[in-house]
Design a protein around this motif. Structure first.
Motif, PDB file in Angstrom:
ATOM      1  N   TYR A 189       3.219 -16.564 -16.732  1.00 11.17           N
ATOM      2  CA  TYR A 189       3.362 -15.183 -16.274  1.00 11.17           C
ATOM      3  C   TYR A 189       1.989 -14.646 -15.875  1.00 11.17           C
ATOM      4  CZ  TYR A 189       7.886 -15.613 -18.550  1.00 11.17           C
ATOM      5  OH  TYR A 189       9.132 -16.040 -18.928  1.00 11.17           O
ATOM      6  N   ILE A 190       1.958 -13.874 -14.804  1.00 13.70           N
ATOM      7  CA  ILE A 190       0.712 -13.286 -14.335  1.00 13.70           C
ATOM      8  C   ILE A 190       0.886 -11.786 -14.182  1.00 13.70           C
ATOM      9  CG2 ILE A 190      -0.042 -15.395 -13.161  1.00 13.70           C
ATOM     10  CD1 ILE A 190       0.847 -14.126 -10.509  1.00 13.70           C
ATOM     11  N   GLY A 191      -0.212 -11.057 -14.328  1.00  9.77           N
ATOM     12  CA  GLY A 191      -0.158  -9.608 -14.207  1.00  9.77           C
ATOM     13  C   GLY A 191      -1.172  -9.080 -13.208  1.00  9.77           C
ATOM     14  N   PHE A 192      -0.754  -8.106 -12.422  1.00 14.77           N
ATOM     15  CA  PHE A 192      -1.660  -7.345 -11.556  1.00 14.77           C
ATOM     16  C   PHE A 192      -1.802  -5.956 -12.180  1.00 14.77           C
ATOM     17  CE2 PHE A 192      -0.375 -10.694  -8.795  1.00 14.77           C
ATOM     18  CZ  PHE A 192      -1.382 -10.844  -7.850  1.00 14.77           C
ATOM     19  N   PHE A 193      -3.031  -5.500 -12.327  1.00 17.72           N
ATOM     20  CA  PHE A 193      -3.269  -4.272 -13.067  1.00 17.72           C
ATOM     21  C   PHE A 193      -3.980  -3.226 -12.212  1.00 17.72           C
ATOM     22  CE2 PHE A 193      -3.018  -7.822 -15.977  1.00 17.72           C
ATOM     23  CZ  PHE A 193      -2.092  -7.377 -16.898  1.00 17.72           C
ATOM     24  N   ASN A 194      -3.788  -1.964 -12.618  1.00 16.97           N
ATOM     25  CA  ASN A 194      -4.331  -0.800 -11.902  1.00 16.97           C
ATOM     26  C   ASN A 194      -3.688  -0.644 -10.530  1.00 16.97           C
ATOM     27  OD1 ASN A 194      -5.858  -0.718 -14.184  1.00 16.97           O
ATOM     28  ND2 ASN A 194      -7.833  -1.018 -13.190  1.00 16.97           N
ATOM     29  N   THR A 195      -2.376  -0.798 -10.528  1.00 19.37           N
ATOM     30  CA  THR A 195      -1.570  -0.731  -9.295  1.00 19.37           C
ATOM     31  C   THR A 195      -0.794   0.581  -9.188  1.00 19.37           C
ATOM     32  OG1 THR A 195       0.378  -1.738 -10.333  1.00 19.37           O
ATOM     33  CG2 THR A 195      -1.265  -3.235  -9.409  1.00 19.37           C
ATOM     34  N   GLY A 196      -1.169   1.596  -9.971  1.00 23.61           N
ATOM     35  CA  GLY A 196      -0.327   2.777 -10.112  1.00 23.61           C
ATOM     36  C   GLY A 196      -0.352   3.764  -8.963  1.00 23.61           C
ATOM     37  N   ALA A 197      -1.286   3.628  -8.024  1.00 20.75           N
ATOM     38  CA  ALA A 197      -1.384   4.597  -6.930  1.00 20.75           C
ATOM     39  C   ALA A 197      -0.838   4.024  -5.626  1.00 20.75           C
ATOM     40  CB  ALA A 197      -2.840   5.026  -6.736  1.00 20.75           C
ATOM     41  N   TYR A 198       0.026   4.762  -4.976  1.00 19.68           N
ATOM     42  CA  TYR A 198       0.507   4.516  -3.612  1.00 19.68           C
ATOM     43  C   TYR A 198       1.513   3.372  -3.463  1.00 19.68           C
ATOM     44  CZ  TYR A 198      -3.208   7.671  -2.139  1.00 19.68           C
ATOM     45  OH  TYR A 198      -4.020   8.765  -1.979  1.00 19.68           O
ATOM     46  N   GLN A 199       1.507   2.359  -4.324  1.00 25.71           N
ATOM     47  CA  GLN A 199       2.323   1.176  -4.054  1.00 25.71           C
ATOM     48  C   GLN A 199       3.816   1.496  -3.960  1.00 25.71           C
ATOM     49  OE1 GLN A 199       0.363  -1.480  -3.133  1.00 25.71           O
ATOM     50  NE2 GLN A 199      -0.981   0.271  -3.483  1.00 25.71           N
ATOM     51  N   GLU A 200       4.304   2.383  -4.820  1.00 23.96           N
ATOM     52  CA  GLU A 200       5.736   2.705  -4.795  1.00 23.96           C
ATOM     53  C   GLU A 200       6.111   3.493  -3.541  1.00 23.96           C
ATOM     54  OE1 GLU A 200       5.410   0.626  -7.986  1.00 23.96           O
ATOM     55  OE2 GLU A 200       4.153   2.404  -7.846  1.00 23.96           O
ATOM     56  N   SER A 201       5.292   4.469  -3.184  1.00 27.42           N
ATOM     57  CA  SER A 201       5.638   5.288  -2.017  1.00 27.42           C
ATOM     58  C   SER A 201       5.474   4.508  -0.717  1.00 27.42           C
ATOM     59  CB  SER A 201       4.784   6.564  -1.980  1.00 27.42           C
ATOM     60  OG  SER A 201       3.411   6.257  -2.025  1.00 27.42           O
ATOM     61  N   ILE A 202       4.416   3.713  -0.615  1.00 30.24           N
ATOM     62  CA  ILE A 202       4.228   2.905   0.590  1.00 30.24           C
ATOM     63  C   ILE A 202       5.319   1.841   0.680  1.00 30.24           C
ATOM     64  CG2 ILE A 202       2.692   1.233   1.716  1.00 30.24           C
ATOM     65  CD1 ILE A 202       0.342   2.811   0.637  1.00 30.24           C
ATOM     66  N   GLY A 203       5.721   1.302  -0.441  1.00 30.07           N
ATOM     67  CA  GLY A 203       6.757   0.276  -0.470  1.00 30.07           C
ATOM     68  C   GLY A 203       8.163   0.818  -0.277  1.00 30.07           C
ATOM     69  N   GLY A 204       8.306   2.150  -0.232  1.00 31.60           N
ATOM     70  CA  GLY A 204       9.640   2.727  -0.034  1.00 31.60           C
ATOM     71  C   GLY A 204      10.498   2.608  -1.280  1.00 31.60           C
ATOM     72  N   TYR A 205      10.033   3.215  -2.376  1.00 29.06           N
ATOM     73  CA  TYR A 205      10.686   3.068  -3.684  1.00 29.06           C
ATOM     74  C   TYR A 205      12.176   3.411  -3.609  1.00 29.06           C
ATOM     75  CZ  TYR A 205      10.988   3.157  -8.778  1.00 29.06           C
ATOM     76  OH  TYR A 205      11.293   2.883 -10.089  1.00 29.06           O
ATOM     77  N   GLY A 206      13.004   2.487  -4.069  1.00 27.12           N
ATOM     78  CA  GLY A 206      14.440   2.713  -4.107  1.00 27.12           C
ATOM     79  C   GLY A 206      15.149   2.499  -2.786  1.00 27.12           C
ATOM     80  N   GLY A 207      14.395   2.129  -1.751  1.00 33.22           N
ATOM     81  CA  GLY A 207      15.000   1.935  -0.438  1.00 33.22           C
ATOM     82  C   GLY A 207      15.058   0.479  -0.039  1.00 33.22           C
ATOM     83  N   SER A 258      -3.048   3.378 -14.451  1.00 30.06           N
ATOM     84  CA  SER A 258      -1.917   3.412 -15.392  1.00 30.06           C
ATOM     85  C   SER A 258      -0.846   2.381 -15.052  1.00 30.06           C
ATOM     86  CB  SER A 258      -1.281   4.806 -15.392  1.00 30.06           C
ATOM     87  OG  SER A 258      -0.621   5.067 -14.157  1.00 30.06           O
ATOM     88  N   GLY A 259      -0.941   1.766 -13.868  1.00 29.56           N
ATOM     89  CA  GLY A 259       0.152   0.921 -13.404  1.00 29.56           C
ATOM     90  C   GLY A 259      -0.123  -0.563 -13.490  1.00 29.56           C
ATOM     91  N   GLY A 260       0.950  -1.341 -13.575  1.00 32.36           N
ATOM     92  CA  GLY A 260       0.828  -2.792 -13.576  1.00 32.36           C
ATOM     93  C   GLY A 260       2.099  -3.454 -13.073  1.00 32.36           C
ATOM     94  N   ALA A 261       1.963  -4.701 -12.654  1.00 31.34           N
ATOM     95  CA  ALA A 261       3.107  -5.502 -12.185  1.00 31.34           C
ATOM     96  C   ALA A 261       3.013  -6.893 -12.786  1.00 31.34           C
ATOM     97  CB  ALA A 261       3.112  -5.575 -10.653  1.00 31.34           C
ATOM     98  N   ILE A 262       4.132  -7.381 -13.257  1.00 27.89           N
ATOM     99  CA  ILE A 262       4.187  -8.690 -13.922  1.00 27.89           C
ATOM    100  C   ILE A 262       5.153  -9.599 -13.169  1.00 27.89           C
ATOM    101  CG2 ILE A 262       4.826  -9.916 -16.038  1.00 27.89           C
ATOM    102  CD1 ILE A 262       4.076  -7.376 -17.582  1.00 27.89           C
ATOM    103  N   TYR A 263       4.720 -10.839 -12.938  1.00 31.54           N
ATOM    104  CA  TYR A 263       5.557 -11.822 -12.248  1.00 31.54           C
ATOM    105  C   TYR A 263       5.572 -13.136 -13.027  1.00 31.54           C
ATOM    106  CZ  TYR A 263       4.196  -8.618  -8.474  1.00 31.54           C
ATOM    107  OH  TYR A 263       3.937  -7.506  -7.716  1.00 31.54           O
ATOM    108  N   GLU A 264       6.578 -13.933 -12.736  1.00 35.19           N
ATOM    109  CA  GLU A 264       6.614 -15.308 -13.251  1.00 35.19           C
ATOM    110  C   GLU A 264       6.339 -16.269 -12.104  1.00 35.19           C
ATOM    111  OE1 GLU A 264       9.595 -18.525 -15.490  1.00 35.19           O
ATOM    112  OE2 GLU A 264      10.292 -16.482 -15.072  1.00 35.19           O
ATOM    113  N   VAL A 265       5.541 -17.283 -12.369  1.00 31.37           N
ATOM    114  CA  VAL A 265       5.334 -18.343 -11.380  1.00 31.37           C
ATOM    115  C   VAL A 265       6.549 -19.264 -11.438  1.00 31.37           C
ATOM    116  CG1 VAL A 265       3.914 -20.293 -10.684  1.00 31.37           C
ATOM    117  CG2 VAL A 265       2.827 -18.208 -11.540  1.00 31.37           C
TER     118      VAL A 265
END
Length: 465
Positions: A403-421, A314-321
């Motif tokens: 612009y590039i997209g990484f897809f299917n990133t919805g599991a673990y990335q926010e919690s491991i990355g320390g969301y909001g911290g 369900s997750g994705g991330a979009i970046y600009e080069v």
């Protein structure tokens, strides 16, 4: 000569695919106009497409229902969601629309369970399976949940001491499960999982500590494979060993009626991804059915714990080069406007693969590149070690944003990355968008969290106190 980015994707993979389509040379994901999303919200950007959560749950439920019917299997199937994959309220709210249950990992998980109960999202009939190594706070929270009438809370015993700790805090009888300490794949640095109790010790543990214990009923055997449910000799061998334990335990323990086959399904990490979910489910049901029939014991109810499979796609991330650096005669570094360490920690920590695609400029020529993040850390990159193939993207042009997209990133990335911290090198976490569909099937979007500000970092670091 086929030199366009579209040509590369088209001749390398079966494209378009169910979730990926092309419209006016721009990529769409489940019908979402990603270029339009960028125009409205900017980049970098993270998003969660909520309907995909329900879609995957319902697919698994249908596969199991079909196999249970096919084999005349006498047990029931229960889908559990591992909250550790993503604890967010919007994820749980979507998942719980589908008659599922919950698996927890720590003390604070029980606070989420209590909140969901207070909001009517779950009931006392919802199974709450409590895994993990349990100490005071977790034990106390589990006990409070059971003492308040949630009989379907089943703590899974991870070590010998936990049973006594639970008994000391729970009033009256309660149900437990036992986790098997499975043997790991030969490539692992250790032979046996640190979690659970060894195969040979489970029946003796039951006989010594539970069989004559009037306060405790053993209901579940928990079987977890770290590498997940895969069609390998290793997996089938471990499953057969698990079934032998279940059968031996069932013969002396009439209350045992459930088998939890944790470990999870893999999710799509490439356009070339292939996995026959229906076959695996069918064969698992068949193996359990056959083993129990031959041993003349009742088949267990089946529980699964799907975390990444539930929420990952369900997750994705979009970046600009932002810029391209030519560091030598053959290495071109495309620098993104964020950090992989901040936003996709699994990509650098365990070389996890994600689907990577250009979002725009599909009708232009491509080139081979490396991707670098903004931090000054040498590990902040994404290359062919993480990706299934070498990374090719439309050629960098300073006057034409890519612009590039990484897809299917919805599991673990926010919690491991320390969301909001705090984030590495104080690179801010990007804006997070929730995407849903209304009753008419029309897409809706809303901002869940704005991009982090320097003021938030300064506050966390104590400079404003």
């Amino acid at each position: 000569m086929k030199t366009k980015y579209f040509d590369l994707i088209d001749q390398t993979y079966d494209f378009p695919q169910e979730e990926f389509q092309l419209k006016d040379n721009n990529l769409e994901f489940h019908g979402i106009d990603l270029k339009g999303l960028i125009a409205e919200y900017g980049a970098p950007l993270k998003f969660t497409y909520l309907p995909k959560i329900s879609d995957n749950i319902q697919r698994a439920q249908k596969w199991f229902a079909k196999s249970i019917k096919k084999h005349g299997y006498k047990g029931k199937y229960h889908y559990c969601y591992c909250t550790k994959s993503s604890h967010f309220q919007h994820v749980l709210n979507e998942a719980l629309k589908n008659n599922i249950h919950i698996e927890t990992s720590s003390a604070f998980d029980i606070d989420i369970v209590n909140h969901l109960k207070s909001k009517g999202k779950i009931s006392k009939d919802t199974f709450v399976l409590c895994n993990g190594f349990k100490r005071d706070k977790y034990i106390n929270n589990i006990a409070d949940l059971i003492n308040n009438g949630h009989e379907n809370c089943i703590p899974i015993i991870d070590n010998y001491e936990e049973l006594n700790l639970l008994q000391s805090n729970i009033n009256g009888t309660f149900n437990v499960g036992i986790r098997i300490a499975s043997e790991e794949e030969p490539k692992f640095e250790f032979y046996t999982s640190r979690l659970g109790i060894g195969y040979k010790n489970i029946v003796p543990f039951y006989n010594q500590s539970i069989k004559e214990n009037e306060q405790v009923n053993l209901k579940m055997l928990h079987f977890f494979i770290n590498t997940g449910i895969r069609d390998t000799a290793y997996y089938w061998n471990e499953l057969l060993k698990c079934l032998k334990v279940y059968i031996n335990l069932k013969r002396v323990c009439p209350t045992l009626d459930s088998l939890n086959i944790g470990g999870g399904f893999p999710i799509k990490n490439s356009l070339a991804f292939e996995y026959d979910y229906a076959y695996m489910i069918d064969e698992i049901i068949n193996q359990i059915n056959q083993a129990c029939q031959e041993a003349k014991v009742d088949v267990p109810h089946i529980f699964t714990e799907f975390g990444s499979f539930t929420v990952g796609e369900s997750g994705g991330a979009i970046y600009e080069v932002l810029y391209q650096k030519q560091q030598n005669d053959r290495e071109k570094w495309n620098m993104i406007n964020s950090s992989f360490i901040t936003t996709l920690p699994d990509s650098w920590a365990i070389n996890k693969r994600f689907i990577l695609l250009a979002i725009n400029r599909w009708n232009e020529e491509y080139e081979r590149v490396l991707l670098g993040g903004l931090t000054c850390d040498s590990d902040d990159y994404y290359n062919s070690e993480q990706h299934m193939n070498a990374i090719y993207l439309p050629k960098y042009k300073k006057d034409k944003p890519l612009y590039i997209g990484f897809f299917n990133t919805g599991a673990y990335q926010e919690s491991i990355g320390g969301y909001g911290g705090l984030q590495h090198c104080l690179i801010p976490a990007p804006k997070h968008i929730l995407i849903d569909r209304d009753e008419n099937g029309e897409l809706t979007t809303k901002v869940f969290a704005e991009q982090q500000t320097s003021a938030k970092f300064m506050d966390i670091l104590g400079y404003t106190k």
